[in-house]
Design a protein around this motif. Structure first.
Motif, mmCIF file in Angstrom:
data_model
loop_
_atom_site.group_PDB
_atom_site.id
_atom_site.type_symbol
_atom_site.label_atom_id
_atom_site.label_comp_id
_atom_site.label_asym_id
_atom_site.label_seq_id
_atom_site.Cartn_x
_atom_site.Cartn_y
_atom_site.Cartn_z
ATOM 1 N N SER A 43 -17.766 -9.643 -10.444
ATOM 2 C CA SER A 43 -19.066 -10.230 -10.750
ATOM 3 C C SER A 43 -18.957 -11.735 -10.544
ATOM 4 O O SER A 43 -17.883 -12.317 -10.694
ATOM 5 C CB SER A 43 -19.454 -9.926 -12.195
ATOM 6 N N THR A 44 -20.081 -12.364 -10.224
ATOM 7 C CA THR A 44 -20.081 -13.814 -10.066
ATOM 8 C C THR A 44 -20.267 -14.481 -11.422
ATOM 9 O O THR A 44 -20.945 -13.956 -12.303
ATOM 10 C CB THR A 44 -21.192 -14.288 -9.111
ATOM 11 N N VAL A 45 -19.634 -15.627 -11.580
ATOM 12 C CA VAL A 45 -19.752 -16.444 -12.789
ATOM 13 C C VAL A 45 -19.966 -17.888 -12.364
ATOM 14 O O VAL A 45 -19.694 -18.255 -11.206
ATOM 15 C CB VAL A 45 -18.494 -16.343 -13.677
ATOM 16 N N ILE A 46 -20.427 -18.693 -13.278
ATOM 17 C CA ILE A 46 -20.547 -20.131 -13.029
ATOM 18 C C ILE A 46 -19.300 -20.797 -13.599
ATOM 19 O O ILE A 46 -18.983 -20.645 -14.783
ATOM 20 C CB ILE A 46 -21.824 -20.705 -13.687
ATOM 21 N N GLN A 88 -21.971 -7.573 -14.819
ATOM 22 C CA GLN A 88 -22.852 -8.622 -14.314
ATOM 23 C C GLN A 88 -23.700 -9.212 -15.434
ATOM 24 O O GLN A 88 -23.894 -10.428 -15.491
ATOM 25 C CB GLN A 88 -23.736 -8.084 -13.195
ATOM 26 N N ILE A 89 -24.197 -8.375 -16.315
ATOM 27 C CA ILE A 89 -24.983 -8.874 -17.450
ATOM 28 C C ILE A 89 -24.095 -9.722 -18.351
ATOM 29 O O ILE A 89 -24.492 -10.806 -18.799
ATOM 30 C CB ILE A 89 -25.622 -7.696 -18.219
ATOM 31 N N TYR A 90 -22.895 -9.253 -18.615
ATOM 32 C CA TYR A 90 -21.956 -10.012 -19.452
ATOM 33 C C TYR A 90 -21.623 -11.362 -18.815
ATOM 34 O O TYR A 90 -21.646 -12.395 -19.471
ATOM 35 C CB TYR A 90 -20.677 -9.203 -19.684
ATOM 36 N N ALA A 91 -21.313 -11.342 -17.516
ATOM 37 C CA ALA A 91 -20.901 -12.573 -16.821
ATOM 38 C C ALA A 91 -22.044 -13.576 -16.737
ATOM 39 O O ALA A 91 -21.814 -14.786 -16.789
ATOM 40 C CB ALA A 91 -20.391 -12.240 -15.426
ATOM 41 N N GLY A 93 -24.206 -14.216 -18.951
ATOM 42 C CA GLY A 93 -24.382 -14.868 -20.239
ATOM 43 C C GLY A 93 -23.170 -15.647 -20.708
ATOM 44 O O GLY A 93 -23.172 -16.203 -21.811
ATOM 45 N N MET A 94 -22.125 -15.688 -19.884
ATOM 46 C CA MET A 94 -20.908 -16.405 -20.282
ATOM 47 C C MET A 94 -21.090 -17.914 -20.236
ATOM 48 O O MET A 94 -21.769 -18.434 -19.359
ATOM 49 C CB MET A 94 -19.739 -16.040 -19.348
ATOM 50 N N ASN A 95 -20.454 -18.586 -21.174
ATOM 51 C CA ASN A 95 -20.394 -20.045 -21.156
ATOM 52 C C ASN A 95 -19.408 -20.443 -20.060
ATOM 53 O O ASN A 95 -18.301 -19.906 -20.003
ATOM 54 C CB ASN A 95 -19.919 -20.541 -22.524
ATOM 55 N N PRO A 96 -19.781 -21.401 -19.170
ATOM 56 C CA PRO A 96 -18.874 -21.766 -18.066
ATOM 57 C C PRO A 96 -17.508 -22.283 -18.517
ATOM 58 O O PRO A 96 -16.543 -22.203 -17.780
ATOM 59 C CB PRO A 96 -19.638 -22.861 -17.325
ATOM 60 N N ASN A 97 -17.420 -22.807 -19.738
ATOM 61 C CA ASN A 97 -16.157 -23.368 -20.205
ATOM 62 C C ASN A 97 -15.319 -22.384 -21.019
ATOM 63 O O ASN A 97 -14.322 -22.772 -21.608
ATOM 64 C CB ASN A 97 -16.423 -24.612 -21.059
ATOM 65 N N SER A 98 -15.728 -21.107 -21.066
ATOM 66 C CA SER A 98 -14.982 -20.144 -21.871
ATOM 67 C C SER A 98 -14.376 -19.045 -21.010
ATOM 68 O O SER A 98 -14.871 -18.736 -19.934
ATOM 69 C CB SER A 98 -15.898 -19.530 -22.937
ATOM 70 N N ALA A 102 -12.180 -10.144 -23.816
ATOM 71 C CA ALA A 102 -11.781 -8.784 -23.446
ATOM 72 C C ALA A 102 -12.238 -7.756 -24.473
ATOM 73 O O ALA A 102 -12.620 -6.642 -24.109
ATOM 74 C CB ALA A 102 -10.273 -8.710 -23.264
ATOM 75 N N ASP A 103 -12.217 -8.125 -25.755
ATOM 76 C CA ASP A 103 -12.635 -7.179 -26.794
ATOM 77 C C ASP A 103 -14.117 -6.838 -26.676
ATOM 78 O O ASP A 103 -14.503 -5.671 -26.746
ATOM 79 C CB ASP A 103 -12.347 -7.747 -28.186
ATOM 80 N N GLN A 104 -14.940 -7.851 -26.485
ATOM 81 C CA GLN A 104 -16.379 -7.625 -26.352
ATOM 82 C C GLN A 104 -16.683 -6.813 -25.094
ATOM 83 O O GLN A 104 -17.492 -5.893 -25.112
ATOM 84 C CB GLN A 104 -17.119 -8.959 -26.315
ATOM 85 N N LEU A 105 -16.024 -7.157 -24.005
ATOM 86 C CA LEU A 105 -16.242 -6.441 -22.749
ATOM 87 C C LEU A 105 -15.781 -4.983 -22.864
ATOM 88 O O LEU A 105 -16.447 -4.078 -22.363
ATOM 89 C CB LEU A 105 -15.505 -7.145 -21.611
ATOM 90 N N ALA A 106 -14.675 -4.743 -23.556
ATOM 91 C CA ALA A 106 -14.181 -3.375 -23.740
ATOM 92 C C ALA A 106 -15.176 -2.536 -24.532
ATOM 93 O O ALA A 106 -15.411 -1.358 -24.202
ATOM 94 C CB ALA A 106 -12.829 -3.387 -24.437
ATOM 95 N N VAL A 107 -15.792 -3.121 -25.552
ATOM 96 C CA VAL A 107 -16.786 -2.392 -26.352
ATOM 97 C C VAL A 107 -17.989 -2.039 -25.485
ATOM 98 O O VAL A 107 -18.484 -0.904 -25.523
ATOM 99 C CB VAL A 107 -17.209 -3.229 -27.584
ATOM 100 N N GLN A 108 -18.460 -2.990 -24.679
ATOM 101 C CA GLN A 108 -19.619 -2.735 -23.819
ATOM 102 C C GLN A 108 -19.315 -1.654 -22.783
ATOM 103 O O GLN A 108 -20.116 -0.755 -22.554
ATOM 104 C CB GLN A 108 -20.054 -4.013 -23.106
ATOM 105 N N LEU A 109 -18.148 -1.741 -22.143
ATOM 106 C CA LEU A 109 -17.799 -0.766 -21.111
ATOM 107 C C LEU A 109 -17.512 0.612 -21.705
ATOM 108 O O LEU A 109 -17.809 1.633 -21.092
ATOM 109 C CB LEU A 109 -16.622 -1.266 -20.282
ATOM 110 N N GLN A 110 -16.955 0.669 -22.918
ATOM 111 C CA GLN A 110 -16.743 1.961 -23.573
ATOM 112 C C GLN A 110 -18.089 2.608 -23.902
ATOM 113 O O GLN A 110 -18.257 3.817 -23.760
ATOM 114 C CB GLN A 110 -15.911 1.810 -24.851
ATOM 115 N N ARG A 111 -19.050 1.795 -24.315
ATOM 116 C CA ARG A 111 -20.392 2.308 -24.589
ATOM 117 C C ARG A 111 -20.998 2.912 -23.323
ATOM 118 O O ARG A 111 -21.615 3.980 -23.348
ATOM 119 C CB ARG A 111 -21.281 1.174 -25.113
#
Length: 132
Positions: A43-46, A88-91, A93-98, A102-111
């Motif tokens: 996915s693309t990120v800033i 893509q939705i997760y990326a 909303g990411m802050n460019p400096n962070s 992995a924990d949040q992404l794992a929960v979303q992908l498991q869902r």
């Protein structure tokens, strides 16, 4: 004329049960027999400098139940599409400096795994996560 009996003898030897020793033992696939490796998700990120970057995530699912494993193998394209959309939705909303969480992404992908499979029983596994 002598070559025909030799050819027949070679054919019989090749078909004998012990002739498969050259191929070696059956290899176990990475992650075990219940593991399904998926292609890398991107996915693309800033980036912090304002330019675009790429977030790559390696994923797979572990499905110990044989019936559910067969269903999961048939649903790999749908699982991958759901993972890419969620990434893509997760990326976006990411802050460019962070760094990615992995924990949040794992929960979303498991869902997404449970939603596409229609039941629980397949466990999402995250591999390497890279941001470029």
């Amino acid at each position: 004329m002598v070559s025909r009996p030799l050819l027949a003898l070679a054919l019989i030897a090749a078909l004998a049960p012990g002739a498969t020793l050259a191929s070696g033992p059956e290899k176990k696939k990475g992650g075990g027999l219940t593991f399904i490796q998926l292609n890398t998700l991107t996915s693309t990120v800033i980036r912090p400098d304002g330019r675009r970057g790429v977030l790559t995530v390696e994923t797979g699912i572990d499905v110990p139940n044989e019936k559910l494993h067969a269903k999961a193998e048939m649903l790999v394209p749908r699982l991958r599409a759901a993972y890419v959309q969620s990434l893509q939705i997760y990326a976006s909303g990411m802050n460019p400096n962070s760094a990615p969480n992995a924990d949040q992404l794992a929960v979303q992908l498991q869902r997404e795994t449970d939603r596409v499979m229609g039941q629980k029983g397949a466990r999402l596994l995250l591999g390497t996560m890279l941001m470029n």
